[in-house]
Design an enzyme around this catalytic site. Structure first.
Site, short mmCIF file in Angstrom:
data_model
loop_
_atom_site.label_atom_id
_atom_site.label_comp_id
_atom_site.label_asym_id
_atom_site.label_seq_id
_atom_site.Cartn_x
_atom_site.Cartn_y
_atom_site.Cartn_z
N LYS A 1 -15.43 15.88 13.93
CA LYS A 1 -16.39 15.43 14.94
C LYS A 1 -16.84 16.59 15.81
O LYS A 1 -16.13 17.01 16.70
CB LYS A 1 -15.75 14.32 15.78
CG LYS A 1 -15.48 13.09 14.93
CD LYS A 1 -14.64 12.04 15.62
CE LYS A 1 -14.38 10.90 14.63
NZ LYS A 1 -13.51 9.87 15.20
N GLU B 1 -5.89 -3.79 0.34
CA GLU B 1 -6.06 -4.77 1.42
C GLU B 1 -7.25 -5.71 1.19
O GLU B 1 -7.46 -6.64 1.96
CB GLU B 1 -6.29 -4.03 2.76
CG GLU B 1 -5.04 -3.41 3.36
CD GLU B 1 -4.80 -1.98 2.90
OE1 GLU B 1 -5.33 -1.59 1.84
OE2 GLU B 1 -4.07 -1.24 3.59
N THR C 1 0.86 -1.18 0.00
CA THR C 1 0.00 0.00 0.00
C THR C 1 0.89 1.22 0.00
O THR C 1 1.97 1.21 0.60
CB THR C 1 -0.88 0.05 1.26
OG1 THR C 1 -0.02 0.11 2.39
CG2 THR C 1 -1.77 -1.16 1.36
N TRP D 1 -20.83 13.77 13.06
CA TRP D 1 -19.68 13.71 12.16
C TRP D 1 -19.95 14.55 10.91
O TRP D 1 -20.98 14.42 10.27
CB TRP D 1 -19.38 12.26 11.75
CG TRP D 1 -18.88 11.42 12.90
CD1 TRP D 1 -18.87 11.73 14.22
CD2 TRP D 1 -18.33 10.10 12.80
NE1 TRP D 1 -18.34 10.71 14.96
CE2 TRP D 1 -18.00 9.68 14.12
CE3 TRP D 1 -18.07 9.23 11.74
CZ2 TRP D 1 -17.43 8.44 14.39
CZ3 TRP D 1 -17.50 8.00 12.01
CH2 TRP D 1 -17.18 7.61 13.33
#
Lengths: 544, 544
Positions: free
Chosen positions: A437, A329, A185, A442
């Protein structure tokens, strides 16, 4: 009583064997890195792959040895895709666009024994090879006539190496959970981490991604992966295509709209790439008044696909868009936006809105949303939560990491924040580390940025959360205006209030000349925070 | 380095969990054995299955215990399909059309602990239960109001049993190669033999059979299995449908064309059954001048499908035929006749000829032809050979048999003789034991019979090979003529010579009043041989 069915090992060699057995003459049209467009087929790819396996063993490759491959999408690359695991070795894909230091790091970390490199990438090889401690041989993917000049000693010519062998070779066998491929990655923080695909995960992933509700790939398709094989397991297309006996077009290294259009017109029915590629292609097609004569479906992933791209493909060119989401992944498929019956009932306009989501998961993949404390949140299409994934082709551990990257119930934290609707359609709203937040709610930084850049005079915008004594965090916006123009703060917040709720409007707007970017061109929120820290920036409520 | 991907067990409970998670409200329309047509969905099936698992454990069911199920295709049967393996037990499907002695044999052989039986089959249960040594409980698949009267003590009411439980139950887990289901082959010789499907074989089979070149099943389909769930793993449809989130129609026990048509018109897009069912339906539709308003594809297998059925579905009703071949021992899918690109290029008439073959295998299935000495024969569409199969869902051993039924290379002898063409399309030409071996060449008894019954006055014909001193075997033909008519031997051989090569024409024709049949209605070649033996029949060349 158990185990009375035949053993069948889910190894990738079974995929190529199936293709060569039942779809031997299916065309693979490839733009070689040397220049010409050549044709081969699954039968020939298998023969070359077997020769390569044999040659690699003579170069002292043993089971589980790593071989680094830095190459574009060509038929030859497909030979490596099977010849390397067929020899028992692990196919470690290398992205030539990485910095040399990163390449050196991952080659040393994976302990690659051999590097196989396209001829145009010789300069990179020359630069990194002296720093690669474990590499014993370098193979150039070219024939004798096209071997590049180089000061590196003992370069091996791929076509010569392979021509010296016959194909009388039995694929190396072993347990299906043995490693088959590695992809690192890019990693925005820290060093790149190696994701190790197993034979089993690759076969199961190819099976599920070919299914009718996913890519829906059949032997009557001709698929062109524009997405490089070194990106996120090459979106698995190098496995999925031969598994169903599909024909392929491999576009080589030429990524211009002209070059891609030339290859698309060779009977391609399905293609796959990131949105940027398609934006450029669509503009080119419109400018030149061209049509897509054979293309039926386009898989778009890697980053969120603009609505205009979806609409243009479907309305202007009659090509169905499959918006997708995945991760290195996850091998990489997480979701694809095909239409379930609930969506088929909707109006054309509503369908386009659904297509702005990245869709729903295949069998074997499970997604869930949680709050910061790990409590499961509801799938109502509105509630944002941390996105977790479980599945047969999802990472459990990175290479050489002792700790698992899954929680006790086996869930992998994707690092994304998302919503999922009642029908399982998922939308990424932000990265976890970027979400703001505010008082338990959110706020998506991406939504704020998208709202702001809609303003004609704003070139770029970055929303971040800053500490607030009452709300924990509140959003502020960093803005780059068009050169020579000025916009008032209130004009921006008024403009934004058409797109986002009042309580989400940034409390402060900071005008800058330039916003820092990462190596891959994305806004660097880390860089931005550093700049603000250096200026001792604080929320206006604290400053007062 | 190995095994860094997440563990994911290929167990059938994962299939139902996926369906309930991502396709919870997909309709399952079912004609109950009690009579009414009812509706449920994957979410409800899962809840009921969990309740059943819990109840079974309370009835002292332990891992790998066998539960015999004798039931028609209903939504309730689907609950059993998951509730039984979910409890750790093994789902043993029972064919109510078997003789009582056979049922007793297989129930005792499998050592079933519980029997679950549809209410209309109570008479069979009453007859066999006293002879079933291992059975401790019998459950009737009905609600309290519809429990049948019976002299059997302690019959358990299914709906009551399930209603007494909640669904708070974790599926029993374990290795994916654990047994999941059992289906006994009818077996023309000797006792029936138990084929034991594993969780893994069922999941892999469902995945491959759903793929675009096979059934091509998606969440937008509604599939009706007319083929009973107790036939050859129910053609896997009970697994394939929820795996892709398809809707289902379960036709119950009513197999009349009227009843099937009523259910087909409930939005069915795909259906599956043996040719006989479709012959009756097509006649009914034509007679009543009816249309099929939603049906798109019909899977036809179990025995060779007549060309007329293929043509009528496609031309008269616009329904695509997928001719298929499989075996109980293969879970069952061996081949499906979808069109590869090589076939798409053919004329419409040539395509129909291809559709008379049973098609090509999915990924994980491999077929080969050999001569009697095991030498591989070529796939040229003409050469007949013994047909062997290998694959992820193909039998290795029968239940309680020590010896494997595969050779040293893992090949299973299907007992069929077949041809395979250059594109992998397979046609069964005969059973191995029925093929006639004349001077090293193989003559298909089926081909001779088909050629003979084309004659308007021949009702039935059976070709068998008899000993010949020069040719080893030569074909003779046993013929039943229409009542009250006579046909000359030469007229028959002349007629046949339009369809088969001269050297294949039978050397002798024996006229009889009746040909012996097996319990399932097929010509009994064994019975025929016995009759000829009793008559001391010999080839004319010997008699002379």
């Amino acid at each position: 009583m158990d185990n009375l069915m035949q053993p069948f090992s889910l190894r990738v060699s079974e995929i190529l064997d199936h293709a060569a057995r039942y779809h031997p003459w299916r065309k693979i049209i490839s733009r070689n890195v040397e220049g010409p467009i050549v044709e081969t087929n699954w039968s020939s790819v298998r023969i070359k792959a077997k020769k390569l396996s044999k040659a690699l063993q003579k170069l002292d490759i043993k089971k589980s040895d790593r071989i680094g491959v830095m190459a574009w999408n060509t038929a030859r690359h497909l030979e490596l895709w099977y010849g390397i695991p067929g020899s028992g070795a692990i196919n470690h894909t290398l992205n030539p666009r990485l910095f040399s230091k990163q390449l050196t790091y991952i080659i040393n970390h994976a302990e690659d024994k051999i590097l196989m490199v396209d001829l145009d990438l010789i300069k990179i090889l020359e630069e990194i090879l002296p720093t690669c401690k474990t590499v014993t041989h370098a193979i150039i993917l070219a024939d004798k006539a096209n071997m590049p000049r180089s000061n590196l000693p003992n370069l091996i010519c791929y076509e010569e190496l392979v021509a010296n062998e016959d194909s009388d070779f039995e694929w190396v066998t072993g347990h299906e959970t043995e490693a088959c491929g590695i992809c690192y990655t890019s990693g925005t923080t820290g060093n790149p981490k190696g994701v190790v695909y197993t034979h089993r995960s690759n076969v199961l992933h190819a099976l599920t991604s070919a299914s009718p509700d996913m890519i829906n790939l059949s032997s009557t398709d001709r698929i062109m992966p524009v997405v490089p094989l070194f990106h996120a397991n090459g979106w698995s297309i190098g496995y999925t295509a031969p598994l169903v006996g599909a024909s392929m077009v491999m576009p080589g290294k030429e990524m211009t709209p002209e070059a891609l259009y030339e290859m698309l017109e060779k009977g391609v029915t399905v293609t796959a790439a990131v949105p940027t590629i398609w934006l450029l292609l669509l503009n080119y097609l419109k400018e030149k008044k061209l049509k897509l004569s054979s293309l039926k479906r386009v898989i778009i992933g890697g980053s969120s696909c603009p609505k205009a791209v979806i609409e243009s493909f479907q309305k202007d060119f009659g090509v169905k868009v499959l918006h997708a989401w995945g991760m290195t992944e996850m091998s990489p498929l997480g979701t694809i936006c095909s239409f379930k019956p609930e969506v088929l009932e909707l109006s054309e306009e509503e369908k386009i809105s659904v297509q702005e989501t990245t869709g729903h998961p295949p069998f074997t993949v499970e997604l869930k949303l949680t709050d910061d404390n790990g409590n499961k949140l509801k799938n109502d299409g509105k509630t944002q939560g941390k996105l977790w994934a479980r599945g047969a082709a999802v990472v459990q551990k990175y290479l050489k990491f002792d700790e698992k990257v899954v929680d006790n119930d086996g869930w992998f934290d994707t690092g994304d924040v998302a919503t999922i609707d009642e029908n399982g359609y998922m939308s990424i709203t932000d990265r976890s580390k970027d979400i703001i937040k505010s008082g338990g709610e959110w706020i998506s930084s991406i939504e704020l940025e998208n709202a702001a850049v809609g303003h004609p005079k704003i070139v770029e915008a970055a929303a971040i959360g800053v500490f607030h004594p009452k709300w924990d965090e509140r959003p502020i916006l960093v803005v780059v205006c068009e050169k020579g123009t000025r916009v008032k703060e209130k004009e921006i917040t008024d403009f934004m209030s058409d797109y986002v709720a009042k309580w989400q409007i940034p409390d402060d707007i900071i005008f800058v000349e330039e916003i820092p970017h990462t190596a891959t061109g994305k806004i660097s929120k880390i860089g931005l925070r550093k700049i603000l820290e250096n200026q001792n920036y604080q929320h206006p409520d604290i400053q007062q």
